[in-house]
Design a protein around this motif. Structure first.
Motif, PDB file in Angstrom:
ATOM      1  N   ILE A   1      36.216  47.173  31.952  1.00  0.00           N
ATOM      2  CA  ILE A   1      35.657  47.539  33.256  1.00  0.00           C
ATOM      3  C   ILE A   1      35.472  49.050  33.278  1.00  0.00           C
ATOM      4  N   SER A   2      34.834  49.570  34.329  1.00  0.00           N
ATOM      5  CA  SER A   2      34.613  51.012  34.430  1.00  0.00           C
ATOM      6  C   SER A   2      35.874  51.724  34.920  1.00  0.00           C
ATOM      7  N   ARG A   3      35.958  53.029  34.625  1.00  0.00           N
ATOM      8  CA  ARG A   3      37.095  53.814  35.077  1.00  0.00           C
ATOM      9  C   ARG A   3      37.192  53.897  36.600  1.00  0.00           C
ATOM     10  N   PRO A   4      36.077  54.064  37.334  1.00  0.00           N
ATOM     11  CA  PRO A   4      36.184  54.046  38.791  1.00  0.00           C
ATOM     12  C   PRO A   4      36.724  52.721  39.339  1.00  0.00           C
ATOM     13  N   THR A   5      36.420  51.620  38.658  1.00  0.00           N
ATOM     14  CA  THR A   5      36.963  50.325  39.080  1.00  0.00           C
ATOM     15  C   THR A   5      38.470  50.300  38.865  1.00  0.00           C
ATOM     16  N   VAL A   6      38.949  50.856  37.762  1.00  0.00           N
ATOM     17  CA  VAL A   6      40.400  50.948  37.517  1.00  0.00           C
ATOM     18  C   VAL A   6      41.056  51.739  38.638  1.00  0.00           C
ATOM     19  N   THR A   7      40.459  52.867  39.009  1.00  0.00           N
ATOM     20  CA  THR A   7      41.012  53.699  40.081  1.00  0.00           C
ATOM     21  C   THR A   7      41.078  52.929  41.390  1.00  0.00           C
ATOM     22  N   ARG A   8      40.024  52.209  41.717  1.00  0.00           N
ATOM     23  CA  ARG A   8      39.992  51.436  42.962  1.00  0.00           C
ATOM     24  C   ARG A   8      41.063  50.338  42.963  1.00  0.00           C
ATOM     25  N   ILE A   9      41.201  49.614  41.848  1.00  0.00           N
ATOM     26  CA  ILE A   9      42.205  48.551  41.743  1.00  0.00           C
ATOM     27  C   ILE A   9      43.609  49.150  41.834  1.00  0.00           C
ATOM     28  N   TYR A  10      43.834  50.272  41.144  1.00  0.00           N
ATOM     29  CA  TYR A  10      45.140  50.934  41.133  1.00  0.00           C
ATOM     30  C   TYR A  10      45.537  51.408  42.535  1.00  0.00           C
ATOM     31  N   ASP A  11      44.604  52.011  43.255  1.00  0.00           N
ATOM     32  CA  ASP A  11      44.881  52.466  44.624  1.00  0.00           C
ATOM     33  C   ASP A  11      45.271  51.298  45.525  1.00  0.00           C
ATOM     34  N   GLU A  12      44.583  50.174  45.410  1.00  0.00           N
ATOM     35  CA  GLU A  12      44.887  48.995  46.229  1.00  0.00           C
ATOM     36  C   GLU A  12      46.252  48.411  45.858  1.00  0.00           C
ATOM     37  N   ALA A  13      46.562  48.368  44.567  1.00  0.00           N
ATOM     38  CA  ALA A  13      47.861  47.844  44.125  1.00  0.00           C
ATOM     39  C   ALA A  13      49.004  48.718  44.632  1.00  0.00           C
ATOM     40  N   ARG A  14      48.844  50.020  44.560  1.00  0.00           N
ATOM     41  CA  ARG A  14      49.889  50.939  45.057  1.00  0.00           C
ATOM     42  C   ARG A  14      50.060  50.809  46.560  1.00  0.00           C
ATOM     43  N   ARG A  15      48.961  50.643  47.293  1.00  0.00           N
ATOM     44  CA  ARG A  15      49.057  50.462  48.746  1.00  0.00           C
ATOM     45  C   ARG A  15      49.847  49.198  49.071  1.00  0.00           C
ATOM     46  N   LYS A  16      49.563  48.122  48.345  1.00  0.00           N
ATOM     47  CA  LYS A  16      50.262  46.858  48.575  1.00  0.00           C
ATOM     48  C   LYS A  16      51.751  46.972  48.253  1.00  0.00           C
ATOM     49  N   MET A  17      52.073  47.630  47.133  1.00  0.00           N
ATOM     50  CA  MET A  17      53.483  47.755  46.755  1.00  0.00           C
ATOM     51  C   MET A  17      54.238  48.646  47.736  1.00  0.00           C
ATOM     52  N   ALA A  18      53.607  49.683  48.234  1.00  0.00           N
ATOM     53  CA  ALA A  18      54.242  50.537  49.232  1.00  0.00           C
ATOM     54  C   ALA A  18      54.501  49.759  50.522  1.00  0.00           C
ATOM     55  N   ASP A  19      53.532  48.957  50.955  1.00  0.00           N
ATOM     56  CA  ASP A  19      53.690  48.119  52.149  1.00  0.00           C
ATOM     57  C   ASP A  19      54.850  47.148  51.962  1.00  0.00           C
ATOM     58  N   MET A  20      54.955  46.556  50.781  1.00  0.00           N
ATOM     59  CA  MET A  20      56.038  45.620  50.486  1.00  0.00           C
ATOM     60  C   MET A  20      57.392  46.317  50.562  1.00  0.00           C
ATOM     61  N   LEU A  21      57.516  47.489  49.947  1.00  0.00           N
ATOM     62  CA  LEU A  21      58.795  48.191  49.918  1.00  0.00           C
ATOM     63  C   LEU A  21      59.200  48.737  51.290  1.00  0.00           C
TER      64      LEU A  21
END
Length: 88
Positions: A59-79
């Motif tokens: 996949i493209s690097r901007p897509t990695v950044t977008r997926i990573y930002d969403e994953a971190r937001r979800k993990m922060a919400d969980m914690l």
């Protein structure tokens, strides 16, 4: 019409299905997708760069950044909010 989503390479599925808070009742649930799990695994656990991760997942690097930002937001919400995390 939206562009079709590109097939992403997930090299290793998680060995666990989720995590939950201890000492209190869960205040909801968060679902981490396989894409998000793989990006976290490659960037944080395997210590790859975003470029290496993008190449590995095809996949493209901007897509990695977008997926990573969403994953971190979800993990922060969980914690912070004591939510259950499911992976799938």
């Amino acid at each position: 019409m939206a562009r079709p989503q590109k097939q992403r390479c997930i090299c290793l599925l998680p060995q666990v299905a989720g995590f939950g808070p201890q000492g209190c009742e869960s205040s909801g649930s968060i679902n981490l997708t396989y894409d998000e799990y793989e990006v976290i695994r490659l960037l944080d656990h395997m210590q790859m760069t975003q470029e290496q991760c993008a190449k590995r997942m095809q996949i493209s690097r901007p897509t990695v950044t977008r997926i990573y930002d969403e994953a971190r937001r979800k993990m922060a919400d969980m914690l912070v909010n004591g939510k259950t995390l499911t992976i799938g």
